[in-house]
Design an enzyme around this catalytic site. Structure first.
Site, PDB file in Angstrom:
ATOM      1  N   CYS A  96     -12.533   8.811 -36.083  1.00 23.24           N
ATOM      2  CA  CYS A  96     -13.710   8.263 -36.770  1.00 23.24           C
ATOM      3  C   CYS A  96     -14.909   9.199 -36.871  1.00 23.24           C
ATOM      4  CB  CYS A  96     -14.153   6.980 -36.065  1.00 23.24           C
ATOM      5  SG  CYS A  96     -12.901   5.694 -36.043  1.00 23.24           S
ATOM      6  N   HIS A 152     -21.350   5.009 -36.238  1.00 23.67           N
ATOM      7  CA  HIS A 152     -20.534   5.776 -35.286  1.00 23.67           C
ATOM      8  C   HIS A 152     -20.890   7.268 -35.251  1.00 23.67           C
ATOM      9  CE1 HIS A 152     -16.355   5.970 -33.152  1.00 23.67           C
ATOM     10  NE2 HIS A 152     -17.389   6.125 -32.333  1.00 23.67           N
TER      11      HIS A 152
END
Length: 573
Positions: A96, A152
């Site tokens: 990610c 994130h």
């Protein structure tokens, strides 16, 4: 021979799955706006900076889209891709944070210090503050910028938040993994907190709304309140289809005949996300943006195969440098494309979106030094040759060193125990431990015979630390040519050496107990002040929750969903 016979059979049979399509105009369960008829029109003259919608999905596997032969229904994505340009030589990162950081900065991980793992919730770490981000460059070009979804990229300081990194508005989560309804996230036993934010505030009032619905509706509201005469950039980073596997029942019902429970829930989440994209497209048309818009669709990494995803027929999965981890689904849909309805095999990497989109926005790149991305719009729109000829997938000096790697195996110029991967032209080199290396067929059947791909895995990779593949001729990475072509191995190792000389130190600080949500009102959020360094060691006292009732509700739901998730995992094939 038996192994390869089975392999051939599986490629023919498994890739022959079609997908069920339904009417493009059928009302959606997600829709919150009226729908105008989708009329075909001639491409408008490219006279104004286009509206840019960048859609990023989470953990969607290479096989998990209709036009790749999936058993999952994605009629909207199939239609948008068919009418635009499919990118079939498109690369992302295997996890990610790296993909998101490279999208936002246009730089490889080795040039931001994020080359190892992800940014974890309790780490005093974030996207380096000296990096000028993509939304900041678009703001300079006169764009209104908005982010909806998963960030994130760190949040330990307020300076790290999306609204401080170029976005005018933000609705979404700061961490990497939250409940789709409660927005609760646990980073280890007892370290749990709420993670849904509106701007820089905790969005307690949005709890209970399924995130895919919530995010699509927010995009529609943004478009409704903005003028199509002014350029807009919306970054839609769906949480879907990352775990936990949660979907409204009406979507799961469509896949009731699917024997694999995890695959059934995962498929429902993909289809729900597909309908959310349909509603975003409808909103673009309804509010007058569509004719001057560019829609980019991208996955962030390969699918997680033990959570329902499929990268078939590619090798590997999320978290690996095999093609199943780094080759992504990507396409561009726009009335502004000159050569539509085709597939592009030009090499494209996620870092390329930074210079490509800034150039489309008529922004200034002359003052941005050290970009690793290229402007690929001429290759996408006009079918010209891609300016990109190589990709550094990564060099991670902190990852577990391969047991059998050595400097000697790297011709004295590279320690092959180090995890690294690079693509140059048609050649791909991997060193160290590339990660889990199976070829995993779609989890369509409840009990699919699995001995053949395990046999291939067991007979490949023993006592090895170097692999070489001709990806053009062998996209499934079945024939390791490292022993036959040592000249190519040496050439690519020299490229790794070159890149490594430009790398900055890895940023991967120890976790800080101050980040615990219990000290931040029960929610994940910034905990360090502007003057605190990454090794912040100040004292603290527990902060009183600003929403005690909400926090208690989260605590009760946390236990329920943890038990539910355990039960679901026990049913996994």
């Amino acid at each position: 021979m038996a192994v390869y016979a089975l392999t051939g059979f599986s490629l023919v049979s498994l890739l022959s799955f079609g997908y069920l399509s339904w009417d493009w105009m059928k009302p959606s369960l997600v829709a919150d706006v009226a729908v105008d008829t989708m009329e075909k029109s001639l491409p408008p003259t490219f006279t104004r900076p286009p509206h840019i919608i960048f859609i990023l999905t989470d953990d969607q596997g290479y096989h998990d889209i209709g036009y790749h032969g999936s058993d999952i229904q994605t009629p909207t994505l199939d239609r948008l891709a068919a009418e635009g340009v499919k990118l079939e030589n498109y690369y992302i990162q295997p996890i990610c944070t790296p993909s998101r950081s490279q999208l936002i900065t246009g730089r490889y991980q080795i040039h931001t210090g994020l080359q190892h793992s992800i940014i974890r919730p309790r780490q005093p770490n974030c996207l380096p503050l000296d990096q000028v981000t993509l939304p900041q460059k678009l703001q300079e070009a006169g764009y209104s910028t908005h982010m909806v979804g998963k960030w994130h990229l760190g949040f330990y300081k307020k300076e790290c938040l999306p609204t401080r990194r170029g976005f005018d508005t933000f609705l979404g989560s700061l961490t990497g993994n939250v409940d789709y309804y409660t927005y609760d996230n646990c980073d280890g036993p007892g370290v749990c907190g709420y993670d849904l934010h509106e701007g820089e505030d905790v969005a307690w009032d949005q709890s209970g709304k399924y995130s895919t619905f919530l995010y699509a509706q927010r995009v529609s509201k943004i478009l409704a309140s903005h003028s199509p005469k002014e350029p807009i950039f919306i970054y839609v980073a769906f949480q879907a289809v990352h775990t936990p596997l949660q979907s409204p029942k009406e979507y799961i019902y469509r896949y009731r005949s699917m024997g694999n429970v995890a695959r059934r829930k995962y498929a429902a989440m993909v289809t729900c996300m597909d309908e959310a994209v349909k509603n975003i497209t409808w909103a673009l048309k309804k509010y007058g943006y569509y004719d001057n818009s560019v829609i980019v669709f991208s996955t962030d990494n390969g699918g997680q195969t033990f959570s329902g995803g499929s990268n078939w027929p590619l090798r590997g999965r999320k978290g690996t440098y095999w093609e199943g981890g780094v080759r992504g689904i990507g396409f561009v849909h726009s009335p502004l494309i000159k050569r539509k309805r085709r597939t592009s095999w030009g090499l494209v990497h996620i870092t390329d979106w930074y210079p490509t989109l800034v150039s489309l926005a008529r922004g200034n790149l002359s003052n941005v030094q050290g970009l690793d991305g290229y402007n690929v719009w001429p290759a996408i729109s006009e079918g010209k040759e891609s300016p990109r000829t190589e990709i550094l997938h990564n060099i991670d000096p902190l990852y577990n060193h391969a047991k059998y790697g050595s400097l000697e195996d790297g011709f004295g110029i590279w320690n092959t125990a180090v995890q690294a991967s690079i693509r140059v032209g048609e050649w791909k080199l991997l060193t160290g431990d590339p990660g889990y290396s199976d070829w995993i067929p779609p989890q369509t059947l409840t009990n699919f015979p699995g001995s053949w791909w395990n046999l291939e895995r067991l007979t490949d990779g023993l006592r090895k630390s170097v692999w070489l593949f001709n990806i053009t001729a062998d996209p499934y990475e079945r024939y390791d040519l490292s022993e036959q072509r040592p000249d190519v191995v040496r050439t690519l190792l020299m490229r790794l050496v070159h890149y490594n000389q430009t790398a900055i130190p890895v940023r991967y600080p120890a976790e800080n107990p101050r980040a615990h949500p219990d000290f931040n009102g029960g929610a994940w959020g910034p905990w360090a002040s502007e003057d605190d360094g990454e090794e912040w060691e100040g004292g603290w006292e527990p902060l009183k929750s600003r929403n005690k009732k909400k926090k208690c509700k989260i605590c009760k739901l946390r236990s329920f969903f943890r038990k539910l998730n355990t039960r679901l995992m026990s049913n996994r094939i």
